[in-house]
Design a protein around this motif. Sequence first.
Motif, PDB file in Angstrom:
ATOM      1  N   MET A  49       0.952   3.815  -3.082  1.00 41.04           N
ATOM      2  CA  MET A  49       0.576   5.207  -2.845  1.00 41.04           C
ATOM      3  C   MET A  49       1.647   6.184  -3.303  1.00 41.04           C
ATOM      4  O   MET A  49       1.361   7.298  -3.722  1.00 41.04           O
ATOM      5  CB  MET A  49       0.297   5.402  -1.365  1.00 41.04           C
ATOM      6  CG  MET A  49      -0.572   6.592  -1.085  1.00 41.04           C
ATOM      7  SD  MET A  49      -1.223   6.501   0.573  1.00 41.04           S
ATOM      8  CE  MET A  49      -2.912   6.102   0.289  1.00 41.04           C
ATOM      9  N   LEU A  56       0.445  13.074   1.087  1.00 42.55           N
ATOM     10  CA  LEU A  56       0.642  11.665   1.434  1.00 42.55           C
ATOM     11  C   LEU A  56       1.529  10.937   0.433  1.00 42.55           C
ATOM     12  O   LEU A  56       2.327  10.088   0.808  1.00 42.55           O
ATOM     13  CB  LEU A  56      -0.706  10.962   1.548  1.00 42.55           C
ATOM     14  CG  LEU A  56      -1.459  11.244   2.835  1.00 42.55           C
ATOM     15  CD1 LEU A  56      -2.800  10.555   2.825  1.00 42.55           C
ATOM     16  CD2 LEU A  56      -0.647  10.780   4.029  1.00 42.55           C
ATOM     17  N   ALA A 107       4.758   8.851   1.372  1.00 46.85           N
ATOM     18  CA  ALA A 107       4.819   7.429   1.040  1.00 46.85           C
ATOM     19  C   ALA A 107       6.089   7.125   0.266  1.00 46.85           C
ATOM     20  O   ALA A 107       6.764   6.121   0.526  1.00 46.85           O
ATOM     21  CB  ALA A 107       3.589   7.019   0.229  1.00 46.85           C
ATOM     22  N   GLY A 157       8.964   7.192   2.630  1.00 50.21           N
ATOM     23  CA  GLY A 157       8.927   5.984   3.449  1.00 50.21           C
ATOM     24  C   GLY A 157       9.403   4.779   2.675  1.00 50.21           C
ATOM     25  O   GLY A 157      10.201   3.972   3.170  1.00 50.21           O
ATOM     26  N   TRP A 166       0.823  -1.205   0.000  1.00 45.68           N
ATOM     27  CA  TRP A 166       0.000   0.000   0.000  1.00 45.68           C
ATOM     28  C   TRP A 166       0.859   1.258   0.000  1.00 45.68           C
ATOM     29  O   TRP A 166       0.572   2.235  -0.692  1.00 45.68           O
ATOM     30  CB  TRP A 166      -0.946  -0.039   1.198  1.00 45.68           C
ATOM     31  CG  TRP A 166      -2.052   0.954   1.081  1.00 45.68           C
ATOM     32  CD1 TRP A 166      -2.302   2.013   1.894  1.00 45.68           C
ATOM     33  CD2 TRP A 166      -3.064   0.983   0.068  1.00 45.68           C
ATOM     34  NE1 TRP A 166      -3.391   2.697   1.449  1.00 45.68           N
ATOM     35  CE2 TRP A 166      -3.886   2.089   0.331  1.00 45.68           C
ATOM     36  CE3 TRP A 166      -3.344   0.187  -1.043  1.00 45.68           C
ATOM     37  CZ2 TRP A 166      -4.966   2.421  -0.477  1.00 45.68           C
ATOM     38  CZ3 TRP A 166      -4.422   0.511  -1.843  1.00 45.68           C
ATOM     39  CH2 TRP A 166      -5.218   1.619  -1.554  1.00 45.68           C
ATOM     40  N   LEU A 167       1.929   1.221   0.787  1.00 46.61           N
ATOM     41  CA  LEU A 167       2.855   2.367   0.846  1.00 46.61           C
ATOM     42  C   LEU A 167       3.478   2.615  -0.521  1.00 46.61           C
ATOM     43  O   LEU A 167       3.498   3.744  -1.019  1.00 46.61           O
ATOM     44  CB  LEU A 167       3.948   2.075   1.872  1.00 46.61           C
ATOM     45  CG  LEU A 167       4.928   3.212   2.157  1.00 46.61           C
ATOM     46  CD1 LEU A 167       4.319   4.205   3.140  1.00 46.61           C
ATOM     47  CD2 LEU A 167       6.233   2.681   2.718  1.00 46.61           C
TER      48      LEU A 167
END
Lengths: 287, 266
Positions: free
Chosen positions: B26, B232, B236, B239, B22-23
């Motif tokens: 995204m 976001l 992301a 990250g 998901w990260l």
Amino acid sequence: MNKTVNQKAWFLVLPVLLLVAFNALIPLMTVVNYSVQETFGDNNFFWAGVLWFEEVLRSERFHSSLGRQLFFTFSILLIEIPLGVAIALAMPRKGVWVSVCLVLMAMPLLIPWNVVGAMWNIFALPEIGLLGNTLNALGIDYNFTRQPVAAWVTLIAMDVWHWTSLVVLLAYAGLVSIPDAYYQAAKIDGASSWAIFRFIQLPKMKRVLTIAILLRFMDSFNIYTEPFVLTGGGPGNSTTLLSIDLVKIALGQFDLGPAAAMSLIYFLIILLLSWIFYTLMMRNEDQ
Amino acid sequence: MKRLSWLVPTIYILFLMLPIYWLVSMSFKTTNEILGSFTLVPQEFTLENYKKIFTDSTWYMGYINSLIYVSLNTVISVAFALPAAYAFSRYRFLGDKHLFFWLLTNRMAPAAVFALPFFQLYSAIGLFDTHLAVALAHTLFNIPLAVWILEGFMSGVPKQLDETAYVDGYSFPKFFMKIFIPTIAAGIGVAAFFCFMFSWVELLLGKTLTAVAAKPIAATMTRTASTSGYELGLLAAAGALTIIPGAIVIYFVRNYIAKGFALGRV
């Protein structure tokens, strides 16, 4: 191994001793210093005795953070330890898949803690997160930013996601160290798989599991970044664990005295519980 | 039953990969897509987020800063821990057991307790906002761990090795560098791996001890999250990039990870 007595070995330990003492003793003395003094600004300090300790130990706020902390630590231990052992038992012992499993499983361990929090935040957000959106589409009312129960479930799921692999790796290391001869003997005796687990695998894993429980206990008690990024201690105060509360008091409100007293109590609790765990498990081993 | 046992690790690994997927997914989406609609796979695939990180120095310097202090910390921790672990594994001396336990208690110290005193200590000695400050602060929990792991590996090496070398006329430093260190190379690798890991993932101390010059990527991320609101996709991407160094390191030590703790002594 029989060791020889050699006092000169102190010289080999000295560098570590000096560095750790610099890092540990000076800050600890700073904390002790604050914990027994009162200040009204301007760097004027007055002796306050055990006032802050009494205040912290009596405060409702400390009791509830400590309660939440204990609940968190024991829940994740209860889930992660059995789950980690079960996964380690089901893992292949030989072949290419061992490396694949180990590398993939170790991944969460090396992700910076704030990224873990941020990742779970966007994973669980009710509208745009995969988890949140799926749950809501299934008709489950889920919003971890508003419901305390949902926040707790998410927090625990995140920790299970993050740290179960450590237990798996340790338990697996214990399992592969069992010689094949043990299993062959068990086969000849016609032992059930439960008996093999109970009388061969579990005793052999005891050492590594002790390490796993201790590490998970210490680290979950110290946890700060992940819950801070995920929920910020909310909704309300429902997921405010000890260290989040401590940082709020120390760096947010700058109440140095109470914060320092709380730090010392906090550290002592960890030391005491670790020591109890350690001696209990070692006593079992001796029997 | 035995035939189905591969299911357990497979389901577990799927569970591990979902949030990571998901990260990453995204990070390839535009802000509009993230906020506007729910899509499993990026519809308007974009590299904009990554481009921003690799061109904006506040972003990419964060990675460089983190890597600098993590490497420094790993070198310092292992170098200091080596002689100490040797002493613990080979000799008895006054207070050895107490010292070992005291070292381990530092592994239990909550970073939250030390944040403020560390800030004052490192400001006082003029190291605030340097890579060295973070590297030294992280030795608080990494040196005990390194000593613990190395001691375990060293105790597995028979003492005859040392004695033969001394008979052959090796001095202690020469024996240690030429014979002993190559013998326990695997242990040094495992200890370095764990030092790297715990220094790389830590945020609170790294954030407290730096301002601009040595700001770690984790701090850049949290500050961006609070100031620029809902970017976001960018977060992301940042990250997702922090996962890469860890993944590379794991790949190299995959055969030793599991052994690392198992050989240590509590």
